[in-house]
Design an enzyme around this catalytic site. Structure first.
Site, PDB file in Angstrom:
ATOM      1  CB  CYS A  24      11.053  23.691  52.870  1.00  0.00           C
ATOM      2  SG  CYS A  24      10.690  23.365  54.783  1.00  0.00           S
ATOM      3  CG  HIS A  80       7.320  24.157  51.272  1.00  0.00           C
ATOM      4  ND1 HIS A  80       7.613  22.767  51.575  1.00  0.00           N
ATOM      5  CD2 HIS A  80       7.521  24.899  52.298  1.00  0.00           C
ATOM      6  CE1 HIS A  80       7.731  22.627  52.764  1.00  0.00           C
ATOM      7  NE2 HIS A  80       7.746  24.000  53.392  1.00  0.00           N
ATOM      8  CG  ASN A 114       6.112  22.069  56.396  1.00  0.00           C
ATOM      9  OD1 ASN A 114       6.790  21.241  55.779  1.00  0.00           O
ATOM     10  ND2 ASN A 114       6.391  23.095  56.699  1.00  0.00           N
TER      11      ASN A 114
HETATM   12  N1  ACO Z   1      -2.407  25.604  69.657  1.00  0.00           N
HETATM   13  C1  ACO Z   1      -3.228  26.695  70.611  1.00  0.00           C
HETATM   14  N2  ACO Z   1      -2.581  27.884  70.697  1.00  0.00           N
HETATM   15  C2  ACO Z   1      -1.389  28.029  69.865  1.00  0.00           C
HETATM   16  C3  ACO Z   1      -0.891  27.027  69.240  1.00  0.00           C
HETATM   17  C4  ACO Z   1      -1.337  25.949  68.880  1.00  0.00           C
HETATM   18  N3  ACO Z   1      -1.003  24.865  68.328  1.00  0.00           N
HETATM   19  N4  ACO Z   1       0.190  27.478  68.723  1.00  0.00           N
HETATM   20  C5  ACO Z   1       0.562  28.847  69.258  1.00  0.00           C
HETATM   21  N5  ACO Z   1      -0.665  29.266  70.141  1.00  0.00           N
HETATM   22  C6  ACO Z   1      -0.911  30.377  70.740  1.00  0.00           C
HETATM   23  C7  ACO Z   1       0.405  31.106  71.026  1.00  0.00           C
HETATM   24  O1  ACO Z   1       0.679  30.615  72.277  1.00  0.00           O
HETATM   25  C8  ACO Z   1      -0.246  32.452  71.273  1.00  0.00           C
HETATM   26  O2  ACO Z   1      -0.735  32.555  72.496  1.00  0.00           O
HETATM   27  P1  ACO Z   1      -0.695  33.884  73.386  1.00  0.00           P
HETATM   28  O3  ACO Z   1      -1.457  34.945  72.426  1.00  0.00           O
HETATM   29  O4  ACO Z   1      -1.467  33.540  74.701  1.00  0.00           O
HETATM   30  O5  ACO Z   1       0.791  34.197  73.652  1.00  0.00           O
HETATM   31  C9  ACO Z   1      -1.195  32.490  70.156  1.00  0.00           C
HETATM   32  O6  ACO Z   1      -1.738  31.291  69.870  1.00  0.00           O
HETATM   33  C10 ACO Z   1      -0.936  33.182  68.753  1.00  0.00           C
HETATM   34  O7  ACO Z   1       0.618  32.651  68.517  1.00  0.00           O
HETATM   35  P2  ACO Z   1       1.288  32.984  67.182  1.00  0.00           P
HETATM   36  O8  ACO Z   1       2.642  32.319  67.159  1.00  0.00           O
HETATM   37  O9  ACO Z   1       1.401  34.694  67.254  1.00  0.00           O
HETATM   38  O10 ACO Z   1       0.119  32.334  66.195  1.00  0.00           O
HETATM   39  P3  ACO Z   1      -0.057  32.906  64.660  1.00  0.00           P
HETATM   40  O11 ACO Z   1      -1.349  33.590  64.763  1.00  0.00           O
HETATM   41  O12 ACO Z   1       1.088  33.555  64.225  1.00  0.00           O
HETATM   42  O13 ACO Z   1      -0.185  31.433  64.019  1.00  0.00           O
HETATM   43  C11 ACO Z   1       1.349  30.132  62.868  1.00  0.00           C
HETATM   44  C12 ACO Z   1       1.102  30.504  64.247  1.00  0.00           C
HETATM   45  C13 ACO Z   1       0.353  29.318  62.405  1.00  0.00           C
HETATM   46  C14 ACO Z   1       2.411  29.120  62.878  1.00  0.00           C
HETATM   47  C15 ACO Z   1       1.763  31.250  61.786  1.00  0.00           C
HETATM   48  O14 ACO Z   1       2.448  31.993  62.478  1.00  0.00           O
HETATM   49  C16 ACO Z   1       1.948  30.650  60.457  1.00  0.00           C
HETATM   50  O15 ACO Z   1       1.265  30.266  59.841  1.00  0.00           O
HETATM   51  N6  ACO Z   1       3.287  30.924  60.338  1.00  0.00           N
HETATM   52  C17 ACO Z   1       3.948  30.217  59.159  1.00  0.00           C
HETATM   53  C18 ACO Z   1       5.107  29.136  59.599  1.00  0.00           C
HETATM   54  C19 ACO Z   1       5.035  27.962  58.827  1.00  0.00           C
HETATM   55  O16 ACO Z   1       3.811  27.607  58.605  1.00  0.00           O
HETATM   56  N7  ACO Z   1       5.895  27.333  58.900  1.00  0.00           N
HETATM   57  C20 ACO Z   1       5.848  26.264  58.553  1.00  0.00           C
HETATM   58  C21 ACO Z   1       7.313  25.613  58.652  1.00  0.00           C
HETATM   59  S1  ACO Z   1       8.359  26.392  57.671  1.00  0.00           S
HETATM   60  C22 ACO Z   1       8.535  26.162  56.233  1.00  0.00           C
HETATM   61  O17 ACO Z   1       7.947  25.155  55.779  1.00  0.00           O
HETATM   62  C23 ACO Z   1       8.940  27.115  55.466  1.00  0.00           C
END
Ligand code: ACO
Length: 319
Positions: free
Chosen positions: A110, A245, A275
């Site tokens: 990215c 980004h 993204n």
């Molecule tokens: N829909 C419904 N539920 C979901 C989804 C979804 N799309 N994705 C995950 N869940 C569930 C998981 O299974 C988990 O369920 P559980 O508690 O029963 O096991 C629960 O939601 C929490 O999952 P986490 O992965 O811990 O969710 P989190 O609150 O961390 O949010 C997210 C996930 C939005 C990806 C967050 O970690 C984040 O914003 N991370 C940043 C990473 C990112 O944006 N990367 C982009 C690409 S990388 C880059 O460009 C640099």
């Protein structure tokens, strides 16, 4: 010897896939995705190839800049999801444009567009180029696991380009860093079919430690903006536009809050594109440019961050 950006262009696939569309085959919902990411829909390739999108973005950037393919001295493509392992995606762009200059790819996930700008800056500094085309093109729909709701909902496809010319005040500051950590955000290479290969290869799909990426992204924004300001001897308030980004809205808003930036100065191009990895920054730049929001003399801070973990930041003097 610096450079200036003469023109920009972008191209997205026609098909928009909403969060509700995803919930038809994934256990997910708009209520889960939108508040956590700021993404309502993303553009996904159906009949378009990445060659098609790259070429369209480049033609628009060339039109905007008044430069012809024959005047280009270098084409750099930033991609991690190109149509070709061999040759470089940039070679397909060169062929499509009818250009005959050197063409190669940069792979810095990215952060790739900013890394590519820095490579171009080196060519200008050494007097090797007068005009450079930099394009970032990503088909993330090719590398995500469409059964993994934690990752596939985040990404989209698209391409965006900029034409650079030698001479100018940009960049005022540049910072490229790598904090090596391969597994945090990873797409394994293709396994191949060698009869001698005894290694175990995971499937060639994207995996991510979401929470670690979140913290890394926020820190990348905050640390990079401070570094650029120190290097260029400017205050954060002197910067007119921040083009970060577009990983997700919560990363953006956390970084913006920690820096105390005026939110109106922060580019947003995420809610209907998702993204698009390295294409996010030039896409946001193109939208600002075409909306007439970039004025000559303004300061524009770019911060790309992603797998690697790579961070590329640059402070530009627009026009
Ligand atoms: N829909 C419904 N539920 C979901 C989804 C979804 N799309 N994705 C995950 N869940 C569930 C998981 O299974 C988990 O369920 P559980 O508690 O029963 O096991 C629960 O939601 C929490 O999952 P986490 O992965 O811990 O969710 P989190 O609150 O961390 O949010 C997210 C996930 C939005 C990806 C967050 O970690 C984040 O914003 N991370 C940043 C990473 C990112 O944006 N990367 C982009 C690409 S990388 C880059 O460009 C640099």
């Amino acid at each position: 010897m610096g450079f200036r950006i003469l023109g920009t262009g972008s191209a997205l696939p026609a098909r928009s896939v909403t969060n509700d569309d995803l919930s038809e085959f994934l256990d997910t919902s708009d209520e889960w995705i939108f508040p956590r990411t700021g993404i309502a829909s993303r553009r996904i390739c159906t009949t378009e190839t990445l060659d098609d999108l790259s070429l369209e973005a480049c033609r628009r950037a060339l039109d905007a800049s008044g430069v012809t393919p024959g005047q280009l001295d270098l084409i750099i493509c930033s991609t991690t999801s190109g149509d070709h392992l061999i040759p470089a995606q940039a070679c397909a762009v060169a062929e499509g444009l009818g250009a005959s200059c050197p063409a190669f790819d940069v792979s810095a996930a990215c952060a790739g567009f900013v890394f590519a700008l820095d490579v171009a800056d080196g060519w200008f500094a050494r007097g090797r180029a007068e005009r450079v085309l930099v394009v970032a093109a990503e088909k993330m729909s090719r590398v995500v696991d469409w059964q993994d709701r934690a990752t596939c909902v985040l990404f989209g496809d698209g391409a965006a380009a900029a034409v650079l010319a030698a001479g100018g005040e940009s960049p005022l500051a540049t910072s490229l860093t790598t904090e090596p950590a391969v597994e945090i955000l990873h797409v394994p290479g293709i396994a191949g079919s060698s009869p001698y290969d005894e290694t175990e290869r995971a499937a060639s799909v994207l995996s991510m430690e979401g929470r670690r990426v979140f913290k890394f992204g926020v820190n990348a924004i905050v640390d990079s903006v401070r570094t650029l300001c120190e290097e260029a001897h400017v205050a954060i308030d002197d910067i007119d536009h921040f083009v970060f980004h577009q990983a997700n809205e919560r990363i953006l808003s956390s970084g913006v809050a920690r820096l105390g930036i005026d939110d109106a100065k922060v580019a947003r191009a995420l809610s209907e594109t998702g993204n698009i990895s390295s294409a996010c920054i030039p896409l946001a730049l193109d939208r600002l440019a075409r909306a007439g929001e970039l004025e000559a003399g303004q300061l524009v801070a770019l911060v790309g961050f992603g797998a690697g973990l790579d961070v590329g930041a640059m402070l530009l003097h627009w026009g």
